[in-house]
Design an enzyme around this catalytic site. Sequence first.
Site, PDB file in Angstrom:
ATOM      1  N   HIS A   1       0.810  -1.228   0.000  1.00  0.00           N
ATOM      2  CA  HIS A   1       0.000   0.000   0.000  1.00  0.00           C
ATOM      3  C   HIS A   1       0.847   1.284   0.000  1.00  0.00           C
ATOM      4  O   HIS A   1       0.284   2.380  -0.006  1.00  0.00           O
ATOM      5  CB  HIS A   1      -0.936   0.016   1.213  1.00  0.00           C
ATOM      6  CG  HIS A   1      -1.974  -1.070   1.190  1.00  0.00           C
ATOM      7  ND1 HIS A   1      -2.795  -1.289   0.103  1.00  0.00           N
ATOM      8  CD2 HIS A   1      -2.328  -2.004   2.116  1.00  0.00           C
ATOM      9  CE1 HIS A   1      -3.606  -2.309   0.358  1.00  0.00           C
ATOM     10  NE2 HIS A   1      -3.340  -2.766   1.565  1.00  0.00           N
TER      11      HIS A   1
ATOM     12  N   ASP B   1      -3.196 -10.351  -2.875  1.00  0.00           N
ATOM     13  CA  ASP B   1      -3.737  -9.934  -1.584  1.00  0.00           C
ATOM     14  C   ASP B   1      -5.204  -9.546  -1.776  1.00  0.00           C
ATOM     15  O   ASP B   1      -5.608  -9.131  -2.871  1.00  0.00           O
ATOM     16  CB  ASP B   1      -2.925  -8.729  -1.083  1.00  0.00           C
ATOM     17  CG  ASP B   1      -3.310  -8.297   0.317  1.00  0.00           C
ATOM     18  OD1 ASP B   1      -2.603  -8.680   1.264  1.00  0.00           O
ATOM     19  OD2 ASP B   1      -4.316  -7.565   0.466  1.00  0.00           O
TER      20      ASP B   1
ATOM     21  N   HIS C   1      -6.656  -7.023  -0.875  1.00  0.00           N
ATOM     22  CA  HIS C   1      -6.821  -5.586  -1.097  1.00  0.00           C
ATOM     23  C   HIS C   1      -5.956  -5.130  -2.275  1.00  0.00           C
ATOM     24  O   HIS C   1      -4.861  -5.663  -2.481  1.00  0.00           O
ATOM     25  CB  HIS C   1      -6.447  -4.820   0.175  1.00  0.00           C
ATOM     26  CG  HIS C   1      -7.197  -5.310   1.377  1.00  0.00           C
ATOM     27  ND1 HIS C   1      -6.662  -6.220   2.257  1.00  0.00           N
ATOM     28  CD2 HIS C   1      -8.464  -5.057   1.792  1.00  0.00           C
ATOM     29  CE1 HIS C   1      -7.564  -6.504   3.189  1.00  0.00           C
ATOM     30  NE2 HIS C   1      -8.671  -5.812   2.933  1.00  0.00           N
TER      31      HIS C   1
ATOM     32  N   ASP D   1      -5.071 -12.921   2.835  1.00  0.00           N
ATOM     33  CA  ASP D   1      -6.260 -12.404   3.518  1.00  0.00           C
ATOM     34  C   ASP D   1      -7.528 -12.517   2.669  1.00  0.00           C
ATOM     35  O   ASP D   1      -8.610 -12.134   3.115  1.00  0.00           O
ATOM     36  CB  ASP D   1      -6.056 -10.958   3.994  1.00  0.00           C
ATOM     37  CG  ASP D   1      -5.464 -10.051   2.952  1.00  0.00           C
ATOM     38  OD1 ASP D   1      -5.215 -10.508   1.816  1.00  0.00           O
ATOM     39  OD2 ASP D   1      -5.225  -8.868   3.274  1.00  0.00           O
TER      40      ASP D   1
ATOM     41  N   TYR E   1      -4.356 -12.456   8.105  1.00  0.00           N
ATOM     42  CA  TYR E   1      -4.491 -12.057   9.509  1.00  0.00           C
ATOM     43  C   TYR E   1      -5.113 -13.118  10.403  1.00  0.00           C
ATOM     44  O   TYR E   1      -5.252 -12.888  11.610  1.00  0.00           O
ATOM     45  CB  TYR E   1      -5.277 -10.734   9.579  1.00  0.00           C
ATOM     46  CG  TYR E   1      -4.592  -9.689   8.749  1.00  0.00           C
ATOM     47  CD1 TYR E   1      -3.482  -9.018   9.246  1.00  0.00           C
ATOM     48  CD2 TYR E   1      -4.977  -9.438   7.431  1.00  0.00           C
ATOM     49  CE1 TYR E   1      -2.790  -8.108   8.455  1.00  0.00           C
ATOM     50  CE2 TYR E   1      -4.294  -8.532   6.642  1.00  0.00           C
ATOM     51  CZ  TYR E   1      -3.199  -7.865   7.160  1.00  0.00           C
ATOM     52  OH  TYR E   1      -2.510  -6.985   6.376  1.00  0.00           O
TER      53      TYR E   1
HETATM   54 ZN   LIG Z   1      -4.714  -7.134   2.393  1.00  0.00          ZN
END
Ligand SMILES: [Zn+2]
Length: 341
Positions: free
Chosen positions: A164, A200, A202, A283, A322
């Site tokens: 990110h 991922d 995201h 995740d 996570y």
């Molecule tokens: Zn993520």
Amino acid sequence: MVRFVWSEDCLRHEPESEVWVGVRTPATELPARALAIREALLTAGAEEVTAVAHDDSALLAVHEPALVEFLRTAWDEWSAASLPSDQVVPYVFARPELTSGRPPVTPTAVWARPGLFAYDTMTLIGPGTWEAARAAVDVALTAADLVAEGAPLAYACTRPPGHHVTRSLYGGSCYLNNTAIAAAALLDRTGGPVAVVDIDAHHGNGTQELFLGRTDVLTASVHVDPGAGWFPHFLGFQTENDTANLNLPLAPGTGDAEWLAAVRRAADFAAPARALIVALGVDAAAGDPESPLEITADGYREAGRILGGARLPTVVVQEGGYDLETIGELVVESLRGLSAA
Ligand SMILES: [Zn+2]
């Protein structure tokens, strides 16, 4: 099985909480994540390689020196200022419109300075954050070295994650963009082009923005649709796609079949490259608390097989994931797929 790169220093970042919608919530990006992955890898017979220290050249090929210097010194300056928060947290943000595009002044107040470099309030800096983030860069670069020297596959057990982070802004529980730094290093070593496939849950917004407009680094990301209300909210849409960038946003609740079809499209997009970096967030798994995707361990193994089918020298860089109960198994299954292809 695969060789994996490890550094104890990646455990030194211990954010007990983050600030989300104005309240302190328990942190999920914890040192126990890396320990669980390491244990699963060792149990599966993977070979541990200790990270080798690298100088800042690859880091500075990706990030503004001012961001690196801020992260290096932020905790010491904050703690010396005796502020009420035990973690560095921004309260005011230097949006470009504030200064009509002029470069903002570096604030005199220590407590205003994070607003030059942070884009959210949930990515806190404490004692050990810099050391862990910098160690993760060495982990990624050591894995890139292994592959540049002939290994077909190497896994970087990086923590904190990095995808990110943009050239000059940190956020999303990330400080330095390990994936992008590995990509830059492999580009340098192979002559390129190189490809980053980010699976991922995201969107890999930092990596996308870092290589925007370049044709020597192809970026693809398979992620939950930010338009459905998910981080990073402001980007990650198909409207950002071009010949060197492919976003494949998926609806909340998406399971293996549709997700794997997207991974296959990303792998095809990456195929012209000479080396591959997989930004491996696990995740997207069904049991993960941070995303609404419903991917199984079998799905992750199949994703590995698809990406390994590109037959490119491959560095796998750890991003999110996570659920401490399953994170290790999900990483092992992904690497099994990549190794078996
Ligand atoms: Zn993520």
